[in-house]
Scaffold this motif. Structure first.
Motif, PDB file in Angstrom:
ATOM      1  N   HIS A  38      43.181  57.394 -24.237  1.00  0.00           N
ATOM      2  CA  HIS A  38      42.631  56.382 -25.153  1.00  0.00           C
ATOM      3  C   HIS A  38      41.791  57.058 -26.229  1.00  0.00           C
ATOM      4  N   ALA A  39      40.939  58.000 -25.801  1.00  0.00           N
ATOM      5  CA  ALA A  39      40.117  58.714 -26.775  1.00  0.00           C
ATOM      6  C   ALA A  39      41.002  59.544 -27.697  1.00  0.00           C
ATOM      7  N   MET A  40      42.030  60.101 -27.131  1.00  0.00           N
ATOM      8  CA  MET A  40      42.943  60.916 -27.938  1.00  0.00           C
ATOM      9  C   MET A  40      43.635  60.051 -28.987  1.00  0.00           C
ATOM     10  N   ASP A  41      44.012  58.849 -28.607  1.00  0.00           N
ATOM     11  CA  ASP A  41      44.643  57.965 -29.582  1.00  0.00           C
ATOM     12  C   ASP A  41      43.711  57.684 -30.740  1.00  0.00           C
ATOM     13  N   ILE A  42      42.430  57.616 -30.432  1.00  0.00           N
ATOM     14  CA  ILE A  42      41.482  57.311 -31.498  1.00  0.00           C
ATOM     15  C   ILE A  42      41.036  58.616 -32.150  1.00  0.00           C
ATOM     16  N   GLY A  43      41.521  59.724 -31.676  1.00  0.00           N
ATOM     17  CA  GLY A  43      41.287  60.968 -32.385  1.00  0.00           C
ATOM     18  C   GLY A  43      40.279  61.905 -31.756  1.00  0.00           C
ATOM     19  N   GLU A  51      32.794  51.963 -34.329  1.00  0.00           N
ATOM     20  CA  GLU A  51      33.479  51.285 -35.433  1.00  0.00           C
ATOM     21  C   GLU A  51      34.956  51.090 -35.127  1.00  0.00           C
ATOM     22  N   ARG A  52      35.512  52.035 -34.414  1.00  0.00           N
ATOM     23  CA  ARG A  52      36.929  51.923 -34.132  1.00  0.00           C
ATOM     24  C   ARG A  52      37.239  50.906 -33.041  1.00  0.00           C
ATOM     25  N   THR A  53      36.284  50.652 -32.163  1.00  0.00           N
ATOM     26  CA  THR A  53      36.611  49.811 -31.012  1.00  0.00           C
ATOM     27  C   THR A  53      35.933  48.450 -31.032  1.00  0.00           C
ATOM     28  N   TYR A  82      36.126  47.726 -27.229  1.00  0.00           N
ATOM     29  CA  TYR A  82      34.948  48.426 -26.736  1.00  0.00           C
ATOM     30  C   TYR A  82      34.545  47.912 -25.354  1.00  0.00           C
ATOM     31  N   ASP A  83      34.601  46.608 -25.177  1.00  0.00           N
ATOM     32  CA  ASP A  83      34.206  46.062 -23.874  1.00  0.00           C
ATOM     33  C   ASP A  83      35.167  46.498 -22.783  1.00  0.00           C
ATOM     34  N   ARG A  84      36.432  46.558 -23.119  1.00  0.00           N
ATOM     35  CA  ARG A  84      37.377  47.040 -22.106  1.00  0.00           C
ATOM     36  C   ARG A  84      37.071  48.488 -21.754  1.00  0.00           C
ATOM     37  N   TYR A  85      36.663  49.226 -22.763  1.00  0.00           N
ATOM     38  CA  TYR A  85      36.264  50.618 -22.521  1.00  0.00           C
ATOM     39  C   TYR A  85      35.035  50.665 -21.616  1.00  0.00           C
ATOM     40  N   VAL A  86      34.033  49.866 -21.971  1.00  0.00           N
ATOM     41  CA  VAL A  86      32.787  49.911 -21.196  1.00  0.00           C
ATOM     42  C   VAL A  86      33.042  49.498 -19.751  1.00  0.00           C
ATOM     43  N   VAL A  87      33.872  48.492 -19.586  1.00  0.00           N
ATOM     44  CA  VAL A  87      34.166  48.020 -18.230  1.00  0.00           C
ATOM     45  C   VAL A  87      34.775  49.156 -17.400  1.00  0.00           C
ATOM     46  N   ARG A  88      35.705  49.857 -17.984  1.00  0.00           N
ATOM     47  CA  ARG A  88      36.334  50.929 -17.209  1.00  0.00           C
ATOM     48  C   ARG A  88      35.357  52.061 -16.942  1.00  0.00           C
ATOM     49  N   ASP A 141      44.796  50.522 -35.417  1.00  0.00           N
ATOM     50  CA  ASP A 141      44.285  49.742 -34.286  1.00  0.00           C
ATOM     51  C   ASP A 141      45.346  49.523 -33.229  1.00  0.00           C
ATOM     52  N   VAL A 142      46.587  49.544 -33.645  1.00  0.00           N
ATOM     53  CA  VAL A 142      47.646  49.304 -32.659  1.00  0.00           C
ATOM     54  C   VAL A 142      47.582  50.363 -31.565  1.00  0.00           C
ATOM     55  N   VAL A 143      47.398  51.604 -31.959  1.00  0.00           N
ATOM     56  CA  VAL A 143      47.342  52.629 -30.922  1.00  0.00           C
ATOM     57  C   VAL A 143      46.076  52.463 -30.091  1.00  0.00           C
ATOM     58  N   ALA A 144      44.995  52.058 -30.724  1.00  0.00           N
ATOM     59  CA  ALA A 144      43.777  51.829 -29.943  1.00  0.00           C
ATOM     60  C   ALA A 144      43.996  50.695 -28.950  1.00  0.00           C
ATOM     61  N   LEU A 145      44.741  49.678 -29.377  1.00  0.00           N
ATOM     62  CA  LEU A 145      44.947  48.530 -28.492  1.00  0.00           C
ATOM     63  C   LEU A 145      45.878  48.886 -27.345  1.00  0.00           C
ATOM     64  N   ILE A 146      46.916  49.639 -27.653  1.00  0.00           N
ATOM     65  CA  ILE A 146      47.801  50.066 -26.560  1.00  0.00           C
ATOM     66  C   ILE A 146      46.974  50.850 -25.554  1.00  0.00           C
TER      67      ILE A 146
END
Lengths: 279, 169, 341, 376
Positions: free
Chosen positions: D127-132, D207-209, D264-270, D359-364
């Motif tokens: 996920h982090a890699m997708d966002i760079g 900003e990205r999430t 971001y919330d999905r990230y925080v939850v995980r 954002d599509v890659v971030a969402l995937i």
């Protein structure tokens, strides 16, 4: 690991009657040829575990309007509990749907559903802790809506939609199963309906958007005829695929395996098919 | 002598590319030739010992404005089917007339400038030395008002473009 | 004769070759630094600690098949990598690597040339370099590269404004556009401009990250979104040219930053007399060290930060950096005119 | 699916671009294909196309006996194979009413939670890699390696474990394994902080999430989201709490919830689930009871006629198995998996609309799908 490697392939009852890689264009005819008997064999012992009168005892169910007749009309299936000896004899004609035992109270939401929609529930079954109701296919949507909206049911989460193929039941060979869950009451129920190959099954996508892909998969795999679905395409198989792979009469071997094992034979088959295409 | 050779070579290139700009069919190629044209014009400035102007020419025209052209060309669908060229509204004779008028005007200018007196000497009386400084000095003294008007024009054009392009404000 | 032809020619050759070597080792440096950041080793196989890796890479890229997509615009497709590489190299002409030194009796300035619009020259040549990316995207006739080149052009144009504005602040301080004069002005002022213009320095740093398409602004080549962006369809040596151009641009940017904000070839703290010992180290070494530090930060940033999104990048450029740069410019002008005069 | 016809007359005739993202694309996590319709970079519509990894595991299972299927379940969510094993074995145990010994249930809990951490490691990295942010990827894989080592010691495999049997475990845990697990818990606790230091407060990450792919609780339920994406929308649903299996009823843990329901919330939850999982593992590893690891299982696994649906909380969400037995054969009559990735991926179309390509890659990534499970 080595539990029973002895008979891994014994009871695949359908692979005998499928002649190789022919696309199952008309499975109804094939299915109709081996009906072991319709489900309505009232005298047969009900469930393998506990034979009991088909009229389910009403434990503490609040509404007295439980359509006992409906329950009785369709006793649990599995008409041959003594099927151990001839495993190849006949494919099973339906799932085991034991009625709830006396000491297990029917949940209130089922009872309320039966009261609200008389005749909509033809069978209530309880097995290893799971409640299942069977509804006629034309009332499925109505029941689903009730289950979603009624406050004591509130099944707002559609876990799963799937199907089971019982070829001997020619007219309504598919059990379409909806696994519902309520995030407020933390309860589950399975709603089942019976459909044939062309029976229209009204899609529940408008109730649960989650059902969209799930129904697509059921359509793809079984060919259940969902109506009112916004996007009824194949999902897992290629768009131009022939046949529905999860049907029991779908051939287990196709040209792919044949090609690997016996190229000559495959070539012959392909030629005949091509010729058939030309005509 | 060497300067003259250089000038005529550059001029030939400039004219050649200018023709190519309007002659090529592919819009992107056309824009590319425009860039080359600008670059050669910049070389002309270098020849005139005006490096500042040359650099600005490259920076603003070749580097900035034409990039925007390219942007538009690539974003907007200009690949019309061929029959679009047969535009019924095309006024061929009007075009010829306009071209003739412009040609006449150019000829008049050429005649006038060759016949008239030599232009006044360069602004020798500038109080600053150096190419950059001279340009700056002239821009902010003698040509202040045209300069400001030009910048206003650009501002208006920019706002207009935003208003046109932005669908919802 | 020697002074007019031979020495400049030698200098050009030295600078070009040094640049190409530096660029290829820049790639190795980047791989190594990122590997260390990520608790890996990086290339280790070719030569001790992988020091010969760039050579192996070069050979590999040269002997790879060079593919031109069938429906590509053949001419432009071939031209694009050249267009992006040439500007990246000719910029080095005006970068002063050191002061004038005496070699075999000749006074040799350690730069190819010093023109009085040096800084503008760099900016304008860099702006032509954009064409390489735009045309690559267009000529590939493929959707990802097209998107990437649109991103690239928008990004480069926007950030050029901010970067140029910060340069203008420095020009105001130095009173000259010549790179050498700017260094000399810092020597005279006895301070690096990075200290008196911290805001400009910061904006320049961020802007230069964006201009060189480096993380976190590497949208035009965002591998995870656009599968490599504008050079998706490129292979072999043509791809290598893009690659080299990117790194050459990084070196240019860090050289410019060194010249403008870090005192060029001057030693640290030129205003502190007792640090005069540091003058024993020749100026060009100082220059290289400073550029290296800048490059290292480039790599470090890439290893650490996620990527901006395209619209956020534009927002940052237009709504934050450009206004700040203009403010900084106005403040500099005011200080220069009323305070110092 | 044909391109929109050219509209004559419109002066600025901007194309609506159709972009095929995948099935070969670095950020579609395998062979997912998303057909994007773009207006500039804005996503107008996204058609999610799956099936490229369809191997017919359900059909295959109907022709294998119950024990052999364990091995097929490995191949679904191959980054959380042990969870699949546990879910399947429990379903058959439920069907056959087999009592699983407490020791086996404890080990299953540890295995499930280790697997959750391993799966989340892979998720946070990709996920982090997708966002760079590429460094997190290698950090997370470094720790995932430790988990794989533990699994290797437990069952000899590193990816497809085949680690469970119907009725319990194939073997008792190796001596000292529980202590190694506890040592891992110590190590991992610090590493989670490390990932968070790189991402959670990072301005660019925020900003990205933040605000990307917002989905409110009721809609998330309706769309059939489960697992972290559902909890990220603030719906307190965790099968480990609601319908406890293995030994979760004896464990103390919390169910982290998000508020806004964005990426971001999905990230925080995980990220918080990392900590809760570690907490569960610590309790379970410290409290493994003595005793047998296999219950009373008949030699021939032939469940009585009947059907059941049993769901567990896999790292991706509700992993359900629907098994129909005809009571006569040693193969299931019908074997159905309710794959969480499949149902979660369904929401992608809804999430993408109006966002940008980036954002599509971030969402995937935020849905954390594994295509092996989506397609089966």
């Amino acid at each position: 690991m080595a539990d029973d490697p002895r008979k891994p392939e014994d009871a695949t009852p359908h692979d005998g009657d499928d002649p190789g890689p022919v696309a199952p264009a008309a499975p109804a005819a094939a299915a109709a040829s081996t009906p072991p008997g319709e489900v309505a064999v009232p005298g047969a012992a009900a469930a393998p575990a506990s034979p009991r009168p088909p009229v389910a005892p009403k434990p503490a169910a609040p509404p007295p309007a439980k359509p006992a007749g409906a329950v009785a009309a369709r006793p649990p299936a599995a008409p041959k509990p003594a099927a151990e000896h001839p495993p190849k004899a006949a494919p099973p004609s339906g799932p085991a749907e034991p009625p709830p035992p006396a000491d297990v109270p029917v949940p209130a939401f089922i009872a309320r559903l039966q009261a609200a929609k008389p005749g909509a529930v033809t069978l209530v079954s309880y097995f290893v802790g799971d409640w299942t109701i069977v509804v006629p296919v034309d009332r499925l949507h109505e029941v689903a809506q009730h289950l979603r909206d009624a406050p004591e049911a509130a099944f707002d989460f559609c876990s799963d939609v799937t199907a089971t193929d019982w070829p001997p039941r020619a007219a309504e060979r598919f059990d379409v199963v909806y696994c519902l869950y309520s995030t407020t009451h933390r309860q589950r129920i399975r709603v089942k309906t019976r459909a044939g190959e062309t029976t229209p099954v009204r899609s529940v996508t408008d109730l649960w958007p989650a059902a969209n892909w799930l129904e697509r998969e059921v359509f793809d795999m079984f060919g259940v005829n969902f109506t009112g679905h916004p996007d009824r395409r194949r999902i897992l198989m290629p768009d131009d695929w022939q046949g529905h792979p999860q049907r029991k009469d779908y051939p287990l071997e196709g040209p792919g395996e044949l090609l690997l094992e016996n190229p000559q034979e495959w070539l012959k088959l392909k030629q005949t098919r091509d010729e058939a295409d030309l005509e | 002598m060497g300067e003259a050779i250089a000038f005529y070579t550059l001029a030939a290139f400039i004219l050649g590319f200018a023709v190519l700009v309007i002659a090529t069919k592919d819009t992107v190629h056309s824009v590319l030739f425009l860039v080359l044209d600008f670059l050669f014009v910049a070389a002309l400035y270098v020849l005139l010992e005006a490096p500042f102007l040359a650099v600005i020419q490259v920076l603003v025209y070749a580097g900035g404005i034409v990039v925007l052209y390219l942007f538009v060309v690539m974003l907007v669908n200009l690949k019309r089917p061929p029959e679009a060229h047969q535009d019924p509204r095309r006024r061929t004779w009007l075009g010829f007339g306009l071209s003739a008028a412009i040609l006449a005007e150019l000829a008049a200018i050429a005649l006038y400038s060759s016949a008239g007196a030599a232009p006044a000497g360069p602004a020798a009386a500038l109080p600053v030395a150096g190419n950059t400084e001279q340009v700056g000095w002239l821009l902010y003294t003698r040509y202040l008002i045209p300069f400001e008007i030009a910048s206003m024009l650009l501002l208006v054009a920019m706002i207009g473009a935003i208003v046109l392009a932005k669908r919802e404000l | 004769m020697i002074d007019t032809f031979v020495i400049p020619l030698v200098k050009i050759l030295v600078v070009l070759n040094a640049t190409l070597v530096a660029v290829s080792y820049m790639v190795l440096l980047e791989r190594k630094v990122i590997a260390w950041t990520q608790s890996r080793l990086g290339p280790m196989r070719v030569g001790p600690y992988g020091v010969l890796q760039p050579i192996a890479d070069a050979i590999k890229l040269m002997i790879k098949e060079d593919i031109t997509p069938v429906r590509a615009d053949r001419w432009v497709f071939t031209l694009a990598p050249i267009i992006s590489m040439v500007p990246a190299l000719i910029v080095y002409a005006v970068i002063p690597f050191g002061p004038t030194v005496t070699i075999f009796g000749h006074a040799v300035p350690l730069y190819v040339t010093d023109i009085n619009v040096g800084l503008l020259y760099i900016v304008s040549v860099a702006s032509v370099g954009v064409y390489g990316i735009i045309l690559a995207g267009y000529a590939s006739n493929s959707k990802y590269p097209l998107l990437a080149s649109l991103r690239a052009s928008a990004q480069l144009i926007s950030y050029e404004v901010a970067v140029t504005l910060t340069l203008v602040s420095v020009i105001l301080m130095a009173g000259s556009l010549s790179m050498v004069s700017i260094v000399l002005a810092q020597e005279q002022a006895r301070v690096w401009y990075g200290f008196v213009q911290p805001l400009a320095f910061g904006i320049f740093f961020i802007g230069s990250l964006a201009e060189t398409n480096r993380a976190p602004f590497d949208m035009p080549e965002a591998e995870q979104e656009l599968t490599g962006g504008f050079h998706t369809e490129y292979s072999g040596m043509r791809f290598a040219l893009f690659f080299l151009a990117e790194y050459a641009n990084m070196i240019v940017v860090s050289s410019v930053a060194t010249t403008l904000f870090l005192g060029g070839w001057l030693r640290p703290f030129p205003n502190v007399a007792w640090l005069g010992v540091l003058d024993l180290i020749p100026g060009w070494i100082w220059f290289l060290v400073k550029s290296f530090v800048f490059l290292y930060i480039f790599i470090w940033v890439r290893a650490t930060l996620p990527r901006y999104r395209y619209d956020q990048l534009m927002r940052l450029g237009w709504k934050v950096l450009i206004p700040l740069a203009i403010l900084n410019l106005v403040a500099t002008a005011i200080v220069k005119v009323w305070w110092l005069a | 699916m044909d391109a929109p016809a050219l509209r004559h007359g419109a002066m600025f005739d901007t194309n609506e671009l159709e972009l095929n993202m995948g099935p070969q694309h670095p950020s579609t996590h395998g062979v997912l294909r998303v057909v994007l319709r773009l207006d500039g970079e804005k996503v107008v519509d996204a058609d999610v196309v799956i099936g490229y990894l369809h191997r017919g595991i359900e059909k295959l299972s109907e022709n294998r006996n119950y024990t052999q299927i364990v091995l097929l379940t490995d191949r679904m969510d191959y980054v959380a194979a042990a969870t699949n094993n546990v879910g399947y074995c429990e379903t058959v145990e439920k069907l056959m009413a087999i009592e699983v010994p407490r020791r086996a249930r404890y080990v299953r809990t540890i295995v499930c939670e280790l697997q959750r951490i391993a799966s989340h490691c892979l998720w946070v990295g990709t996920h982090a890699m997708d966002i760079g942010a590429m460094t997190v990827f290698l950090y997370a894989f470094r720790e995932r390696e430790l988990i794989l080592d533990l699994f290797e010691e437990l069952c000899g495999a590193r990816l497809t474990y085949n680690s469970q049997r119907i009725g319990g475990l194939p073997l008792d845990i190796p001596p000292g394994w529980d202590r190694k697990v506890l040592a891992f818990v110590e190590v991992m606790t610090g590493k989670v902080e490390e990932y968070e230091a790189l991402l959670t407060e990072n301005r660019i990450w925020l900003e990205r999430t933040k605000g990307v792919g917002v989905i409110e609780g009721p809609e998330a339920i309706a769309l059939g989201l489960s697992g972290p994406p559902l909890r990220g929308s603030g719906v307190p649903r965790d099968i480990r709490k609601d319908e406890p299996y293995a030994a979760y009823d004896e464990m103390q843990f919390e169910v982290p919830l998000g508020k806004a329901g964005d990426t971001y919330d999905r990230y925080v939850v995980r990220m918080e689930e990392f900590r809760q999982s570690l907490r569960i593992i610590r309790q379970a590893a410290e409290g493994i009871p003595e005793g047998p690891v296999v219950g009373k299982v008949p030699r021939l696994i032939k469940p009585p006629a009947g059907e059941t649906y049993h769901a567990i909380e896999s790292p991706k969400g509700e992993l359900g198995y629907f098994v129909v037995s005809d009571g006569k054969s040693t193969n299931p009559y019908r074997f159905r998996v309710r794959p969480p990735s499949f149902c979660n991926l369904q929401a992608l179309r809804r999430l993408c609309r109006g966002h940008l390509v980036a954002d599509v890659v971030a969402l995937i990534g935020s849905l954390d799908v594994v295509l092996g499970e989506v397609d089966r």
